[in-house]
Scaffold this motif. Structure first.
Motif, short mmCIF file in Angstrom:
data_model
loop_
_atom_site.label_atom_id
_atom_site.label_comp_id
_atom_site.label_asym_id
_atom_site.label_seq_id
_atom_site.Cartn_x
_atom_site.Cartn_y
_atom_site.Cartn_z
N ASP A 72 0.74 -1.15 0.04
CA ASP A 72 -0.02 0.02 -0.12
C ASP A 72 0.75 1.39 0.13
O ASP A 72 0.57 2.16 -0.63
N HIS A 73 1.70 1.28 0.71
CA HIS A 73 2.90 2.35 0.83
C HIS A 73 3.77 2.52 -0.46
O HIS A 73 3.72 3.56 -1.03
N TYR A 74 4.06 1.46 -1.03
CA TYR A 74 4.86 1.64 -2.12
C TYR A 74 3.85 2.05 -3.32
O TYR A 74 4.35 2.99 -4.00
N LEU A 75 2.78 1.54 -3.51
CA LEU A 75 1.99 1.94 -4.54
C LEU A 75 1.50 3.40 -4.44
O LEU A 75 1.33 4.14 -5.56
N GLU A 76 1.38 4.00 -3.27
CA GLU A 76 1.17 5.42 -2.90
C GLU A 76 2.18 6.21 -3.51
O GLU A 76 2.05 7.34 -3.95
N GLU A 77 3.47 5.70 -2.99
CA GLU A 77 4.68 6.54 -3.58
C GLU A 77 5.04 6.19 -4.99
O GLU A 77 5.65 7.08 -5.49
N ASN A 78 4.66 5.28 -5.65
CA ASN A 78 4.83 5.19 -6.88
C ASN A 78 3.78 4.83 -7.68
O ASN A 78 3.30 3.60 -7.97
N PRO A 79 3.10 5.78 -8.11
CA PRO A 79 1.52 5.84 -8.90
C PRO A 79 1.52 5.22 -10.09
O PRO A 79 0.86 4.49 -10.68
N SER A 80 3.13 4.99 -10.93
CA SER A 80 3.10 4.32 -12.16
C SER A 80 3.05 2.80 -12.07
O SER A 80 2.65 2.18 -13.01
N ALA A 81 3.25 2.34 -10.72
CA ALA A 81 2.98 0.93 -10.67
C ALA A 81 1.60 0.44 -10.45
O ALA A 81 0.68 1.16 -10.16
#
Length: 454
Positions: free
Chosen positions: A379-388
């Motif tokens: 959840d944290h990673y997707l919020e920080e990396n919207p292209s993922a």
């Protein structure tokens, strides 16, 4: 009960257990059932080829494929056109007799798959007034996983103008003594369908349950499961009883709830709207203790990522929470799984990054379940990396195939015990989203029975 003229009158709404005796719609006699039934729309979401094969296999036949919106196409530009075509086909199937309404009654279901000889279920309609998916809910029907509100709008668009509903929803009951569904298989019942399913789906049989004494038997057994004293003794808790727990189709049931709440708000005659058919939702009840029901893990795959950057972000994320992560490369998935299983007290899960296997080990995890530990990072990673982008995958092979591609990472997760599900929900509330799956992808519920909701 009998009227003075001796005519049997069957009660159709059972408020104590939040249930209605539905009027099910079934395909007309002579329908090619093999091509009528297709799998749940939330399966094979990264495999449009699967759905293209279904289009070829069902071409020229009436089919539930024409009544659903496969989520593999949710990002396509023709969304509105597809929804409009679905609604028009529903109206057509009702108008031309393709669908025939049955007398009030349940449908007893027997599903054979590649992994089990029999998984038993019962088609009923549940009262959306008795469902609450918010955290801490004490409703009779409860969510088993967190409901993602962002996932409801596309589903609402599909259902809000629909004339009928088709369930792929499976709802669980905790009936270790097998008092509700299993005894029905000892009765002489009318067969309403019996056929092979498409795409390795197995075999499906359905039986009509409309005899008043059997309906009373079912209702009485459910009332006993919902008895407050028995509930409190069973789980050693206070609070309102939970009779039903969502199995598959959590967001579809939440969508039905959202539309029902909207209908109530807009109703000019609030008392009359309570009799609206959309107050109920058609589902398949399954006993969590059914020997043919297996809980499988739901894995994760990330797309459009830099694998080196991802590993750096994972280590930083868990280090900041003082739950350090260690990553070890392995020669294959089997080695990674063996290493993951040998870490008692830690949360360990295999991973595949662009074709390379490894295992992530999180020491001193702050959550009870491994899936919760991983999902917190994702959840944290997707919020920080919207292209993922993330997808939730059934089956290890699919994870390996997708995670081996450039810019992709696959995470393999363990399954939870089905026997602990109800107690976990009662004590801890809803699990992290996509924690478990009731079987592999081709074991999911196929669309078949319908019901008018307008």
């Amino acid at each position: 009960m009998l009227t003075p003229k001796g005519i049997i009158v069957v009660k159709t709404i059972f408020e104590a257990i939040g249930m209605q005796l539905p009027k099910v719609l079934l395909p007309k006699q002579g329908t090619d059932m093999h091509r009528w039934a297709v799998i749940a729309c939330d399966q094979y979401t990264s495999d449009q080829a699967y759905w293209q094969r279904l289009e070829q296999q069902t071409a020229g036949n009436i089919s539930t494929l024409n009544l659903i919106f496969p989520e593999a196409y949710l990002d396509d530009e023709e969304t509105e056109e597809r929804i409009s075509a679905i609604n028009q086909t529903m109206e057509k199937y009702l108008a031309d007799g393709s669908l025939e309404e049955q007398p009030p009654g349940f449908i007893l279901v027997d599903r054979k798959t590649t992994t089990t000889a029999s998984r038993k279920g019962l088609i009923v309609a549940l009262d959306l007034e008795r469902y609450d998916y918010t955290a801490g809910a004490q409703s009779l029907i409860r969510a088993t996983e967190g409901t993602i509100l962002d996932r409801l709008p596309p589903r609402i668009k599909v259902r809000q103008d629909a004339a009928i509903e088709l369930p792929h929803i499976m709802v669980l009951i905790d009936d270790p003594q097998q008092t509700v569904i299993e005894p029905l298989f000892s009765e002489k019942l009318e067969t309403v369908y019996d056929f092979e399913l498409l795409e390795n789906g197995g075999h499906l049989k359905g039986y009509r349950v409309d005899q008043p004494q059997l309906i009373e038997q079912i209702v009485t057994a459910l009332e006993k499961l919902a008895d407050p004293d028995a509930y409190h003794e069973k789980y050693n808790v206070d609070g309102a009883p939970m009779l039903y727990a969502m199995g598959d189709g959590n967001h579809s049931f939440a969508t039905a709830k959202a539309i029902w709440e909207k209908l109530k708000q807009e109703a000019s005659a609030p008392d009359q709207v309570m009799n609206h058919p959309a107050r109920f939702a058609l589902v398949e009840l399954v006993n969590v203790h059914d020997s043919g029901l297996d809980f499988e893990a739901i894995h994760r795959v990330l797309f459009n990522v830099n694998c080196v950057h991802l590993q750096q972000q994972m280590k930083a994320f868990f280090a900041a929470r003082k739950t350090p992560l260690d990553f070890t490369l392995c020669s294959n998935l089997e080695e990674a799984q063996t290493l993951a299983e040998g870490n008692e007290g830690a949360h360990a899960f295999p991973i595949v990054l662009g074709g390379r296997f490894g295992v992530c080990i999180v020491e001193k995890p702050e959550y009870t379940l491994t899936v919760a530990t991983l999902q917190a990072f994702l959840d944290h990673y997707l919020e920080e990396n919207p292209s993922a982008r993330i997808d939730y995958i059934h089956g290890e092979k699919a994870v390996t195939d997708l995670g081996s591609k450039t810019g992709c990472v696959g995470f393999y997760l363990p399954a939870i015990s089905k026997h602990d599900l109800f107690k976990t929900i009662v004590l801890d509330g809803a699990l992290p989203r996509k924690t478990f799956s009731m079987g592999e992808a081709d074991e999911k519920r196929f669309y078949l029975e319908c019901r008018k909701i307008c």
